[in-house]
Design an enzyme around this catalytic site. Sequence first.
Site, PDB file in Angstrom:
ATOM      1  N   SER A 164       0.793  -1.309  -0.119  1.00  0.00           N
ATOM      2  CA  SER A 164       0.042   0.036   0.017  1.00  0.00           C
ATOM      3  C   SER A 164       0.812   1.234   0.089  1.00  0.00           C
ATOM      4  O   SER A 164       1.707   1.400  -1.086  1.00  0.00           O
ATOM      5  CB  SER A 164      -0.921   0.033   1.304  1.00  0.00           C
ATOM      6  OG  SER A 164      -1.895   1.027   1.043  1.00  0.00           O
ATOM      7  N   HIS A 165       0.761   1.855   0.951  1.00  0.00           N
ATOM      8  CA  HIS A 165       1.527   3.473   1.250  1.00  0.00           C
ATOM      9  C   HIS A 165       2.722   3.383   1.853  1.00  0.00           C
ATOM     10  O   HIS A 165       3.443   4.469   2.317  1.00  0.00           O
ATOM     11  CB  HIS A 165       0.487   4.365   1.706  1.00  0.00           C
ATOM     12  CG  HIS A 165      -0.039   3.940   3.071  1.00  0.00           C
ATOM     13  ND1 HIS A 165      -1.093   3.109   3.128  1.00  0.00           N
ATOM     14  CD2 HIS A 165       0.395   4.343   4.294  1.00  0.00           C
ATOM     15  CE1 HIS A 165      -1.523   3.056   4.298  1.00  0.00           C
ATOM     16  NE2 HIS A 165      -0.499   3.469   5.104  1.00  0.00           N
ATOM     17  N   ASP A 329      -1.407   2.055  -4.371  1.00  0.00           N
ATOM     18  CA  ASP A 329      -2.016   1.069  -4.795  1.00  0.00           C
ATOM     19  C   ASP A 329      -3.783   1.243  -5.045  1.00  0.00           C
ATOM     20  O   ASP A 329      -4.337   0.380  -5.430  1.00  0.00           O
ATOM     21  CB  ASP A 329      -2.204  -0.317  -3.677  1.00  0.00           C
ATOM     22  CG  ASP A 329      -2.686  -0.272  -2.500  1.00  0.00           C
ATOM     23  OD1 ASP A 329      -2.548   1.062  -2.259  1.00  0.00           O
ATOM     24  OD2 ASP A 329      -3.275  -1.033  -1.848  1.00  0.00           O
ATOM     25  N   ARG A 332      -6.830   3.953  -1.476  1.00  0.00           N
ATOM     26  CA  ARG A 332      -7.166   5.154  -0.565  1.00  0.00           C
ATOM     27  C   ARG A 332      -7.297   6.484  -1.527  1.00  0.00           C
ATOM     28  O   ARG A 332      -6.908   6.441  -2.426  1.00  0.00           O
ATOM     29  CB  ARG A 332      -5.966   5.328   0.383  1.00  0.00           C
ATOM     30  CG  ARG A 332      -5.914   3.934   1.242  1.00  0.00           C
ATOM     31  CD  ARG A 332      -5.041   4.072   2.643  1.00  0.00           C
ATOM     32  NE  ARG A 332      -4.724   2.926   3.303  1.00  0.00           N
ATOM     33  CZ  ARG A 332      -4.487   3.098   4.618  1.00  0.00           C
ATOM     34  NH1 ARG A 332      -4.371   4.099   5.191  1.00  0.00           N
ATOM     35  NH2 ARG A 332      -4.445   1.796   4.979  1.00  0.00           N
ATOM     36  N   GLU A 427     -13.222   4.723   7.103  1.00  0.00           N
ATOM     37  CA  GLU A 427     -12.196   4.735   8.325  1.00  0.00           C
ATOM     38  C   GLU A 427     -11.347   6.057   8.045  1.00  0.00           C
ATOM     39  O   GLU A 427     -11.133   6.435   6.991  1.00  0.00           O
ATOM     40  CB  GLU A 427     -11.536   3.571   8.230  1.00  0.00           C
ATOM     41  CG  GLU A 427     -10.352   3.335   7.355  1.00  0.00           C
ATOM     42  CD  GLU A 427      -9.457   2.201   7.503  1.00  0.00           C
ATOM     43  OE1 GLU A 427      -9.563   1.628   8.647  1.00  0.00           O
ATOM     44  OE2 GLU A 427      -8.681   1.715   6.845  1.00  0.00           O
ATOM     45  N   GLU A 428     -10.850   6.620   8.973  1.00  0.00           N
ATOM     46  CA  GLU A 428     -10.329   8.112   9.186  1.00  0.00           C
ATOM     47  C   GLU A 428      -9.086   7.851   8.341  1.00  0.00           C
ATOM     48  O   GLU A 428      -8.707   9.074   7.826  1.00  0.00           O
ATOM     49  CB  GLU A 428     -10.191   8.633  10.556  1.00  0.00           C
ATOM     50  CG  GLU A 428      -9.373   7.632  11.530  1.00  0.00           C
ATOM     51  CD  GLU A 428      -7.813   7.692  11.108  1.00  0.00           C
ATOM     52  OE1 GLU A 428      -7.303   8.774  10.771  1.00  0.00           O
ATOM     53  OE2 GLU A 428      -7.362   6.551  11.322  1.00  0.00           O
TER      54      GLU A 428
END
Length: 623
Positions: A164-165, A329, A332, A427-428
Amino acid sequence: MTQPTTDDINDITQKIQEWLSIDENLETRNQIEKLALDKFDNYDKLNDLLSKRIVFGTAGLRSRMEAGFNRMNDVTVLQTSQGLAEYIKKRNGIDNNNNNKQLSIVIGHDHRFNSKSFAYITIAIFLLKGFKVYYIGDDDCATPMVPFAIDKFNSLGGIMITASHNPKDDNGYKVYWSNGCQIIPPHDINIENEILNNLNPILNLNKDNNEINKIFINFKNNLIYCYNEIVSNYISNLIKILNPKPINFKIIYTAMHGIGFKFINEIISKIILNPNENFKFVKEQCNPDPNFSTVKFPNPEEKNALNLSIKTANNLGNDYKLILANDPDADRFTIAFKNKNNIWRQLSGNEIGILFTDYIINTQFIEKNKSINNIYILNSTVSSQMIESISKKLGFKFKDTLTGFKWIGNKAIELENQNFNVPFAYEEAIGFMFSTVHDKDGIAALIVFLQLYNRLLIEGLDPIEKLEQLYKIYGNFKQCNGYYITSNSNIIDYIFNKIIRIDNNSQIYPKFIGNYKVIYWRDLTIGYDSSTKDNKPELYVDPNSQMITCKVITSDDDNTNDEDDEFIRFTARGSGTEPKLKVYIEAKASTEERAQFLADDVWRTLREEWFQPEQHNLVEQRV
């Protein structure tokens, strides 16, 4: 530095021999061989790499790419795949002749270093285990396409190779179940146990012998290359479900060195008027780059991550007032906009989630005279409780879950199976789920936000002005979130077990924290909830994961506010994938200024009373 005993050296020597008997990758073999030349001086490093096994966290496996059973590498990917394949077979009818589903798996990967090679190892193992493999490659795919493909092919599960990040040296192995959701307990523990029963490699990892390519040829009838089909179907399905209307304003897009651009570019071209003029992108960040060369940390919600996007927008002129960003990816999403004073403002995940909630409830239901009594909006327990306030006033239902979309997605399916509608969840940490997949989907989020932003332009509002309208109706909620980084993960357990928790049977939790009075306490590590009749939490209890949620009010003598009008709710938890202690604080008050003051003050109070970063050698980071 630990001074190892003779027994320690004997144990680590055995681990070294075990590793070298399996690993055929020259790079990772060499890492262990070099460290093994001086086992005494390198004991701590060897012990870290070899004595523990990488385990499933909040998003599957995720770690630094280097040698060792506790890292991401060829060996751990192979052993994980062997155990996972056997577990899926046992759970889905291979042992009891209940073959309602074809034995199949979906596999995709991003653009990170080793992602394709890890995917190839995974594919080879599943082919050898008798699976049909739907491979979303050889090109890089966006993470949401894996759960989409699971649903499309009615597959038994899926794997996405991505971190991901995370920083460039990390990689991961995200596992989805047959319902298109990330795995939840007891699957994770059961898979780990099955991995331990299947450690002996069935595949030679010596890349020079070309064994993987031979397997691909020998099992070619079971290896389905479906990249073009999935991308086309995903985009068509997304447009059908979201039904975006044409837009005619200027935007800047960044993929944060990830794989989102080619997907966004194709979709945007279908809905934006005059795309050559209205759609611009950050050229330095829109080609996949595993080095993430222009950002220290490729997470678009991090401070300064959008600096290059803002510079690009400013260079193009004042008409470019909106920046849209995906993480590498593309699961988000976040935004920044230029307000009426020509100042750039990036929205938080909670602010975006609140705007999405209002937009979806109004445009999809209220304005169409559709009932919202059957609607659930979900978010994680560390996300804004303003959604609950909105739900109480409008009449839809709200539920929060544990952190991570594995919990949100599975809860959504559970509710849908009870004939409820879950059109949105978030989600935040800038993750947003719509009706496209049961996982966060940054591509879908971007398309929905374009529609939302277009509506705001028609109303003459910017996003913050719209939020201020909503605060006046539903209450002022402000956050103060952040984390503490440690080089010693034991410190996190120490803080929770020795400082936060009270070892006193007559007092389960503190009555005061600084000047704040505790009115609610939930501990999902030991399994305690002060609000339930039997003091047992409704959410999943995990003794291996630190997580405490608390609600407090000010204890001033002159404080006459009702607890529902002014309170502060916060959660402290250990990260499942990084050496971090995460803190999420939200305050509700009569004004935005008061709410922000309370959130910030509770951060300072917890810093002094609990976390004490100077004493515990923690690096503090507020976001």
